[in-house]
Design a protein around this motif. Structure first.
Motif, PDB file in Angstrom:
ATOM      1  N   LEU A 119       0.852  -1.189   0.000  1.00 14.32           N
ATOM      2  CA  LEU A 119       0.000   0.000   0.000  1.00 14.32           C
ATOM      3  C   LEU A 119       0.885   1.236   0.000  1.00 14.32           C
ATOM      4  O   LEU A 119       1.766   1.367   0.843  1.00 14.32           O
ATOM      5  N   ARG A 120       0.652   2.157  -0.935  1.00 11.31           N
ATOM      6  CA  ARG A 120       1.468   3.365  -1.039  1.00 11.31           C
ATOM      7  C   ARG A 120       0.776   4.587  -0.456  1.00 11.31           C
ATOM      8  O   ARG A 120       1.221   5.702  -0.677  1.00 11.31           O
ATOM      9  N   TYR A 121      -0.269   4.390   0.266  1.00  9.63           N
ATOM     10  CA  TYR A 121      -0.999   5.496   0.874  1.00  9.63           C
ATOM     11  C   TYR A 121      -1.016   5.304   2.385  1.00  9.63           C
ATOM     12  O   TYR A 121      -0.954   4.186   2.878  1.00  9.63           O
ATOM     13  N   PRO A 122      -1.076   6.414   3.120  1.00 10.42           N
ATOM     14  CA  PRO A 122      -1.166   6.281   4.575  1.00 10.42           C
ATOM     15  C   PRO A 122      -2.476   5.593   4.947  1.00 10.42           C
ATOM     16  O   PRO A 122      -3.481   5.743   4.252  1.00 10.42           O
ATOM     17  N   VAL A 123      -2.438   4.837   6.015  1.00  8.04           N
ATOM     18  CA  VAL A 123      -3.618   4.074   6.427  1.00  8.04           C
ATOM     19  C   VAL A 123      -3.998   4.439   7.857  1.00  8.04           C
ATOM     20  O   VAL A 123      -3.142   4.544   8.740  1.00  8.04           O
ATOM     21  N   VAL A 124      -5.271   4.627   8.045  1.00  8.59           N
ATOM     22  CA  VAL A 124      -5.860   4.833   9.363  1.00  8.59           C
ATOM     23  C   VAL A 124      -6.623   3.564   9.704  1.00  8.59           C
ATOM     24  O   VAL A 124      -7.442   3.106   8.910  1.00  8.59           O
ATOM     25  N   GLU A 125      -6.333   2.980  10.838  1.00  7.76           N
ATOM     26  CA  GLU A 125      -7.030   1.766  11.256  1.00  7.76           C
ATOM     27  C   GLU A 125      -8.208   2.144  12.137  1.00  7.76           C
ATOM     28  O   GLU A 125      -8.010   2.725  13.196  1.00  7.76           O
TER      29      GLU A 125
END
Length: 200
Positions: A119-125
């Motif tokens: 994944l090349r995008y920031p992720v919010v869990e």
């Protein structure tokens, strides 16, 4: 004979009326349950998996957010990753948009998923059901473009696995941003309320 014709005509008319009423009910249910362009979303402040503060639902002034909703067990989400990465590349090439992945799973599942799928995008869990309801996430994958005032400009429910979808988001992003001075109705942040506000 005339009585039979009239009776059949009335039955057809009643059936058509019932079908039209069911269609109106289905459209109303769809409008109340699913995200759509024009819907205002709440503000949700959280931290990305990289430790950066993220404010979902209200991008910085003059910018838009692209929100990429997924979960780690969804095969259609995995199929969407390459196209979402292309969409992220588009966002990174512009000053007026940011892309954020929104995982509807717990942190330990998302950490492995991020490394397994590049994944090349920031992720919010986020696994908070209140958040899911407030953004009307009823299915994943889900792609949304949010205007600076918190209004949804674009929604794509389902697999996002074609350049055509990237081009459709690009078309939205190429439109001028219409700044409104403030939200027409201030929706409290999820963390500020114990109950989900009533749908507008």
């Amino acid at each position: 004979m005339l009585t039979i014709v009239v009776s059949v005509g009335l039955l057809v008319r009643v059936a058509q009326g019932k079908q039209a009423a069911e269609e109106r009910e289905r459209r109303l249910f769809d409008r109340a349950r699913n995200p759509r362009a024009g819907l205002y979303v709440p503000i949700y402040e959280t931290v990305s998996s990289a430790g950066e503060a993220v404010r979902l639902g209200q991008p910085d002034a003059g910018t838009r957010q692209v929100l990429l909703f997924f979960n780690t067990t969804c095969p259609y989400c995995v199929n969407s990753v390459p196209t979402w990465n292309a969409l992220t590349d588009l966002a990174d090439s512009r000053d007026d948009v940011t892309a954020v992945g929104v995982a509807l799973d717990s942190t330990h599942l998302v950490t492995a998923y991020r490394s397994d799928h590049d994944l090349r995008y920031p992720v919010v869990e986020l696994d908070d059901p209140r958040f899911v309801r407030l953004f009307r996430v009823t299915t994943v994958p889900l792609t949304m473009v949010i205007e600076p005032d918190g209004r949804v400009a674009y929604v794509r429910r389902g697999q996002f696995a074609s350049q055509v979808f990237v081009d459709s988001v690009r078309a939205v992003l190429d439109q001028p941003i219409l700044e409104s001075p403030e939200r027409p109705l201030e929706v409290p942040s999820v963390g500020e309320v114990g109950e989900v506000p009533a749908a507008r």
